[in-house]
Design an enzyme around this catalytic site. Structure first.
Site, short mmCIF file in Angstrom:
data_model
loop_
_atom_site.label_atom_id
_atom_site.label_comp_id
_atom_site.label_asym_id
_atom_site.label_seq_id
_atom_site.Cartn_x
_atom_site.Cartn_y
_atom_site.Cartn_z
N VAL A 131 12.80 -21.00 35.59
CA VAL A 131 14.27 -20.94 35.68
C VAL A 131 14.63 -19.75 34.80
O VAL A 131 14.75 -19.87 33.59
CB VAL A 131 14.92 -22.26 35.21
CG1 VAL A 131 16.45 -22.16 35.27
CG2 VAL A 131 14.42 -23.43 36.05
N PRO A 132 14.75 -18.57 35.41
CA PRO A 132 14.68 -17.30 34.68
C PRO A 132 15.92 -16.90 33.88
O PRO A 132 16.60 -15.93 34.19
CB PRO A 132 14.39 -16.29 35.80
CG PRO A 132 15.07 -16.88 36.99
CD PRO A 132 14.88 -18.37 36.85
N CYS A 133 16.17 -17.62 32.80
CA CYS A 133 17.29 -17.27 31.93
C CYS A 133 17.07 -15.94 31.22
O CYS A 133 18.03 -15.31 30.78
CB CYS A 133 17.56 -18.38 30.93
SG CYS A 133 16.14 -18.85 29.93
N HIS A 134 15.82 -15.48 31.17
CA HIS A 134 15.54 -14.19 30.54
C HIS A 134 16.14 -13.02 31.34
O HIS A 134 16.28 -11.93 30.81
CB HIS A 134 14.02 -13.98 30.37
CG HIS A 134 13.26 -13.96 31.65
ND1 HIS A 134 12.88 -15.12 32.30
CD2 HIS A 134 12.82 -12.94 32.42
CE1 HIS A 134 12.23 -14.79 33.41
NE2 HIS A 134 12.18 -13.47 33.51
N ARG A 135 16.54 -13.28 32.58
CA ARG A 135 17.13 -12.24 33.42
C ARG A 135 18.63 -12.08 33.21
O ARG A 135 19.27 -11.29 33.88
CB ARG A 135 16.84 -12.53 34.89
CG ARG A 135 15.35 -12.48 35.22
CD ARG A 135 15.07 -12.79 36.68
NE ARG A 135 13.63 -12.88 36.88
CZ ARG A 135 13.06 -13.62 37.82
NH1 ARG A 135 13.81 -14.30 38.67
NH2 ARG A 135 11.75 -13.66 37.93
#
Length: 166
Positions: A131-135
């Protein structure tokens, strides 16, 4: 109920992965994070080290960290408020190698004025990377908060060859 876990040690990072029988529910930096998350969301779930049960999850994360995987095909067992779950769903729509702003996520969930609340929900994302919160970065392209630290966020964006401002 069981909360299964294993460690992923990689030259890029060190993570602890956890799953229920329904899917991946938490990816963290320490086992203590996983235990804390489990107590909060699953109550008296038994923490069970289970490398064999976690093998699919671990291999997909290893492939991602090696730059060989761009999409995850993992069952997820996400927990959170209805608002948080909307935000987590929006995060999953951010394509590999792309970034968006907090305002973009607020717009995507149909609540453009909820930028700060979106930031709070993103900070509670329990499943790093898949769940790519780093993006999610600042509107001006700078790296903003990341619950697991800016150095890890930089590594993840570098894997995806995403330009960012330090």
């Amino acid at each position: 109920m069981h909360l299964y876990w294993t460690r992923l040690e990689d030259e890029q990072c060190s993570l602890v992965l956890a799953a229920t029988d329904q899917g991946v529910c938490c990816v963290g930096i320490t086992l203590e994070e996983i235990q804390e998350w489990g107590s909060k969301h699953l109550g008296d779930a038994e923490l069970v080290e289970a490398p064999e049960k976690m093998a699919l999850y671990k291999s997909q994360l290893q492939e991602y960290l090696a730059g060989e995987r761009t999409i995850f095909d993992l069952p997820l067992d996400l927990k959170g408020t209805p608002f948080q779950l909307k935000v987590f769903e929006a995060l999953q729509q951010i394509p590999y190698g792309s970034t968006v702003s907090y305002a973009d996520i607020a717009e995507a969930i149909g609540n453009p004025k909820a930028v700060r609340a979106v930031g709070g929900a993103i900070g509670k994302n329990p499943v790093l990377i898949a769940v790519p919160c780093h993006r999610v970065i600042g509107k001006n392209g700078t790296l903003t908060g990341f619950s697991s630290g800016i150095p890890l966020k930089k590594k993840l964006l570098t894997i995806e060859k995403v330009p960012f401002k330090d």
